[in-house]
Scaffold this motif. Structure first.
Motif, PDB file in Angstrom:
ATOM      1  N   GLU A  14       1.015  -0.748  -0.097  1.00  0.00           N
ATOM      2  CA  GLU A  14      -0.050   0.083   0.057  1.00  0.00           C
ATOM      3  C   GLU A  14       0.877   1.204   0.284  1.00  0.00           C
ATOM      4  N   LYS A  15       2.583   0.934   0.261  1.00  0.00           N
ATOM      5  CA  LYS A  15       2.918   2.597  -0.018  1.00  0.00           C
ATOM      6  C   LYS A  15       3.708   2.632  -1.087  1.00  0.00           C
ATOM      7  N   ARG A  16       3.318   1.625  -2.460  1.00  0.00           N
ATOM      8  CA  ARG A  16       3.778   1.683  -3.042  1.00  0.00           C
ATOM      9  C   ARG A  16       3.557   3.197  -3.962  1.00  0.00           C
ATOM     10  N   PRO A  17       4.546   3.840  -4.764  1.00  0.00           N
ATOM     11  CA  PRO A  17       4.181   5.543  -5.214  1.00  0.00           C
ATOM     12  C   PRO A  17       3.130   5.456  -6.175  1.00  0.00           C
ATOM     13  N   GLY A  18       2.728   4.541  -6.535  1.00  0.00           N
ATOM     14  CA  GLY A  18       1.927   4.337  -7.298  1.00  0.00           C
ATOM     15  C   GLY A  18       0.385   4.496  -7.241  1.00  0.00           C
ATOM     16  N   ARG A  19      -0.485   5.013  -5.807  1.00  0.00           N
ATOM     17  CA  ARG A  19      -1.375   4.842  -5.332  1.00  0.00           C
ATOM     18  C   ARG A  19      -1.174   6.654  -5.686  1.00  0.00           C
ATOM     19  N   TRP A  20      -0.242   6.678  -5.749  1.00  0.00           N
ATOM     20  CA  TRP A  20      -0.083   8.418  -6.340  1.00  0.00           C
ATOM     21  C   TRP A  20      -0.389   9.126  -7.463  1.00  0.00           C
ATOM     22  N   LEU A  21      -0.209   8.245  -8.322  1.00  0.00           N
ATOM     23  CA  LEU A  21      -0.858   8.655  -9.845  1.00  0.00           C
ATOM     24  C   LEU A  21      -1.358   8.486  -9.343  1.00  0.00           C
ATOM     25  N   ALA A  22      -2.351   7.502  -9.753  1.00  0.00           N
ATOM     26  CA  ALA A  22      -3.747   6.982  -9.529  1.00  0.00           C
ATOM     27  C   ALA A  22      -4.672   7.906  -9.129  1.00  0.00           C
ATOM     28  N   LEU A  23      -4.330   8.933  -7.822  1.00  0.00           N
ATOM     29  CA  LEU A  23      -4.907   9.773  -7.504  1.00  0.00           C
ATOM     30  C   LEU A  23      -5.107  10.837  -8.639  1.00  0.00           C
ATOM     31  N   SER A  24      -3.747  10.601  -8.906  1.00  0.00           N
ATOM     32  CA  SER A  24      -3.885  12.504  -9.905  1.00  0.00           C
ATOM     33  C   SER A  24      -5.309  11.764 -11.254  1.00  0.00           C
ATOM     34  N   VAL A  25      -5.152  10.646 -11.498  1.00  0.00           N
ATOM     35  CA  VAL A  25      -5.862   9.921 -12.513  1.00  0.00           C
ATOM     36  C   VAL A  25      -7.497  10.200 -12.139  1.00  0.00           C
ATOM     37  N   LEU A  26      -7.883   9.751 -10.523  1.00  0.00           N
ATOM     38  CA  LEU A  26      -9.023  10.023 -10.183  1.00  0.00           C
ATOM     39  C   LEU A  26      -9.837  11.662 -10.260  1.00  0.00           C
ATOM     40  N   VAL A  27      -8.433  12.174  -9.906  1.00  0.00           N
ATOM     41  CA  VAL A  27      -8.613  14.329  -9.715  1.00  0.00           C
ATOM     42  C   VAL A  27      -8.843  14.741 -11.159  1.00  0.00           C
ATOM     43  N   LEU A  28      -8.510  14.362 -12.222  1.00  0.00           N
ATOM     44  CA  LEU A  28      -8.871  14.403 -13.624  1.00  0.00           C
ATOM     45  C   LEU A  28     -10.436  14.121 -13.552  1.00  0.00           C
ATOM     46  N   ALA A  29     -11.044  13.296 -13.412  1.00  0.00           N
ATOM     47  CA  ALA A  29     -12.960  13.178 -13.277  1.00  0.00           C
ATOM     48  C   ALA A  29     -13.588  14.139 -12.864  1.00  0.00           C
ATOM     49  N   VAL A  30     -12.919  14.337 -11.427  1.00  0.00           N
ATOM     50  CA  VAL A  30     -13.573  15.084 -11.163  1.00  0.00           C
ATOM     51  C   VAL A  30     -13.619  17.145 -11.277  1.00  0.00           C
ATOM     52  N   LEU A  31     -11.879  16.461 -11.909  1.00  0.00           N
ATOM     53  CA  LEU A  31     -11.911  18.037 -12.259  1.00  0.00           C
ATOM     54  C   LEU A  31     -13.114  18.595 -13.499  1.00  0.00           C
ATOM     55  N   LEU A  32     -13.015  17.287 -14.269  1.00  0.00           N
ATOM     56  CA  LEU A  32     -13.653  17.420 -15.840  1.00  0.00           C
ATOM     57  C   LEU A  32     -15.188  17.525 -14.613  1.00  0.00           C
ATOM     58  N   VAL A  33     -15.928  16.879 -13.908  1.00  0.00           N
ATOM     59  CA  VAL A  33     -17.137  17.046 -14.083  1.00  0.00           C
ATOM     60  C   VAL A  33     -17.143  18.826 -13.548  1.00  0.00           C
ATOM     61  N   ALA A  34     -16.332  19.237 -11.916  1.00  0.00           N
ATOM     62  CA  ALA A  34     -16.746  20.367 -11.456  1.00  0.00           C
ATOM     63  C   ALA A  34     -16.862  21.171 -13.250  1.00  0.00           C
ATOM     64  N   VAL A  35     -15.714  21.021 -13.923  1.00  0.00           N
ATOM     65  CA  VAL A  35     -15.351  22.336 -14.534  1.00  0.00           C
ATOM     66  C   VAL A  35     -17.041  22.095 -15.950  1.00  0.00           C
ATOM     67  N   ASP A  36     -17.540  20.613 -16.192  1.00  0.00           N
ATOM     68  CA  ASP A  36     -18.977  20.764 -16.891  1.00  0.00           C
ATOM     69  C   ASP A  36     -19.970  21.968 -16.356  1.00  0.00           C
ATOM     70  N   ALA A  37     -19.706  21.470 -15.731  1.00  0.00           N
ATOM     71  CA  ALA A  37     -21.257  21.567 -14.236  1.00  0.00           C
ATOM     72  C   ALA A  37     -21.116  23.786 -14.414  1.00  0.00           C
ATOM     73  N   THR A  38     -19.987  24.193 -14.124  1.00  0.00           N
ATOM     74  CA  THR A  38     -20.540  25.470 -14.128  1.00  0.00           C
ATOM     75  C   THR A  38     -20.178  26.172 -16.035  1.00  0.00           C
ATOM     76  N   VAL A  39     -19.977  26.091 -16.898  1.00  0.00           N
ATOM     77  CA  VAL A  39     -19.808  26.334 -18.257  1.00  0.00           C
ATOM     78  C   VAL A  39     -20.861  26.359 -18.522  1.00  0.00           C
ATOM     79  N   LEU A  40     -22.054  25.401 -18.812  1.00  0.00           N
ATOM     80  CA  LEU A  40     -22.705  25.488 -19.652  1.00  0.00           C
ATOM     81  C   LEU A  40     -23.743  26.879 -19.063  1.00  0.00           C
ATOM     82  N   GLY A  41     -24.186  27.414 -18.207  1.00  0.00           N
ATOM     83  CA  GLY A  41     -24.407  28.819 -17.522  1.00  0.00           C
ATOM     84  C   GLY A  41     -23.923  29.715 -17.951  1.00  0.00           C
ATOM     85  N   LEU A  42     -22.660  29.637 -18.879  1.00  0.00           N
ATOM     86  CA  LEU A  42     -22.070  31.402 -18.958  1.00  0.00           C
ATOM     87  C   LEU A  42     -22.434  30.978 -20.972  1.00  0.00           C
TER      88      LEU A  42
END
Length: 508
Positions: A14-42
């Protein structure tokens, strides 16, 4: 509280560095959903000019995404627990990218509504899966707190990036470009995610009950639709009937979950006081904040005369505060207490909303920026710690369903908040004094007043706009006051309901 620590042999893996790279993938998904929720109004004014939807179609273009995502969150979270969170995340991400193209090139209002609905289906797979995968990637409680903080900080950053990026694209390209920015991010997410994300699921999930899925969808969409319609048109028989149908479906859903051997959502999760208190705090916080979030962009653009890009930049302090607070929230909650950080954060938001009741047309930006910074800090502390409490309160096999409950509370809070606080703003606004000859559309919304002003003589239009803007700001001040009361009351409730709640520590 259920322990999530594994034997020492596994902890080395569980201490392998790969988990933080995996987290970077997950936050990309979160970033997209958050951005998409705001751009439509504009983009809505540009879509309206190009596709020429009716008033009802325009409302559906704006709302159908949130209706579908709210209705499917619990079902998709439970499906991820059953078939695998990595699998549903990658399928959902691929679909999100493909459907974004359909959104960008929609040529009729009907196609746009369909595209937004399908995007909601794909979006519902992403948020519960990301948080559930964090629960299974990070078994060290302190690392998990930091990972949840990064997850929440990225969502906050996305809400700031959305208006800025969207404003820039709309000033230089056509409206479809705000959807096409999803494609490169989704490509990176899928390609890297295949390699780095571990699969996780409930080893004994039971069947995916389609009757429960249907009841959940009808129930949540019915309630959210009725609340939004009541905010827009008042309490009319059709919307009340839809709301009653939704409430009945949710009641049947709960009864069914209590009798199924393998329920879609284990209602026993709510017996955990920490879990229930955290979910309730999230719902009420979003309810109290949604008036500010929903009307702030209009205030900046239609009252203070800023362009879309400048208005987006003006909202950044809230995201900066949320990012900074989210990254240290777990450490702070362990040093002091969960209830101190959550209640303190909510009180800070409430006091900032109280300060915003003094807004007027000429309020200097440093005052607004400082208030938004404090709102971001308070919300960052509160949301990060409640997300950590929700995840650590449940067995990791049920992480997807628990995460979906949290996200559903967010969607319901937003719908209720916009309905209640939006009705307040609209009610105060509609009564403004207007000179003779003012078109009726000017009383419907501030945007309508700005459009109507272009058809009026110069002196009359300026008098009408000044009066309309004063009324809008008065409505926003009342909504801020109500939001402040809700947030301060929630802070008091959190102080008592989260008594004795602790974030997990690393066992010796």
């Amino acid at each position: 509280m259920t322990s999530t620590l594994r034997p020492a042999v596994a902890s080395e893996t569980e201490k392998r560095p790969g988990r933080w790279l995996a987290l970077s993938v997950l936050v990309l998904a979160v970033l997209l959903v958050a951005v998409d929720a705001t751009v439509l109004g504009l983009a809505t004014p540009y879509i309206s000019e190009d596709l020429k939807p009716s008033g009802t179609q325009l409302l559906w273009i704006g709302d159908v995404y949130s209706f579908v995502i709210a209705g499917l969150l619990v079902s998709m979270g439970s499906l991820g627990d059953r078939i695998g969170r990595k699998k549903i995340l990658l399928i959902g991400a691929t679909a999100f990218g493909a459907i974004s193209v359909l959104n960008a090139y929609a040529s009729t209002p009907e196609l746009m509504i369909l595209a937004r609905a399908l995007l909601g289906v794909a979006g519902a797979t992403l948020m519960p899966a990301t948080l559930a995968l964090i629960r299974n990637l990070f078994h060290d409680p302190r690392e998990r707190s930091l990972a949840v903080g990064i997850w929440g900080a990225t969502a906050s950053a996305g809400t700031a990036v959305g208006p800025v990026a969207g404003g820039f694209l709309l000033e230089h390209f056509w409206w479809g470009s705000v959807f096409l920015i999803n494609l490169p991010v989704m490509a990176v997410l899928v390609l890297v995610g295949i390699k780095t994300l571990p699969e996780s699921k409930n080893p004994n999930p039971g069947p995916w009950d389609l009757i429960s899925v249907t009841l959940s969808l009808i129930g949540v969409i019915g309630v959210v639709y009725a609340v939004k319609e009541a905010a827009t048109h008042g309490f009319e028989l059709p919307s009340l009937a839809v709301g009653a149908l939704g409430a009945a479906a949710l009641y049947w859903f709960v009864r069914r979950q209590l009798t199924l051997p393998a329920p879609l959502l284990d209602m026993r999760l709510f017996r955990n006081r920490g879990f229930s208190a955290a979910v309730l705090a999230d719902l009420l916080t979003i309810l109290g904040l949604s008036g500010l979030v929903f009307f702030l962009s209009q205030y900046l653009q239609l009252v203070q005369g800023r362009g879309p890009f400048e208005a987006g930049l003006a909202e950044i302090p809230a995201a900066v505060g949320a990012v900074a607070a989210g990254l240290i929230a777990g450490r702070a909650a362990r040093r002091f207490s969960v209830r101190a950080i959550v209640a303190g954060g909510l009180a800070a938001v409430g006091l900032s909303l109280a300060a915003l009741t003094t807004l007027n047309q000429s309020t200097a930006y440093p005052v607004l920026g400082a208030a938004l910074l404090v709102v971001g800090i308070g919300a960052g502390f509160s949301f990060t710690v409640t997300a950590d409490v929700i995840l650590s309160s449940v067995p990791k096999e049920q992480a997807g369903a628990a995460s979906a409950v949290s996200e559903t509370a967010y969607e319901l809070g937003a719908a209720l908040g916009i309905a209640v606080l939006g009705s307040i703003v609209t009610g105060v606004y509609r009564g403004f004094a207007a000179p003779a000859g003012t078109p009726s559309g000017a009383h419907e919304s501030l945007g309508g007043a700005v459009e109507a002003a272009a058809t009026m003589p110069a002196h009359a239009s300026q008098e009408m706009l000044t009066s309309a803007r004063d009324a809008f700001v008065s409505g926003l001040s009342v909504a801020s006051a109500v939001g402040a009361i809700v947030l301060l009351a929630t802070a008091v409730a959190a102080w008592f309901l989260l008594r004795g709640q602790r974030l997990e520590e690393v066992s010796g």
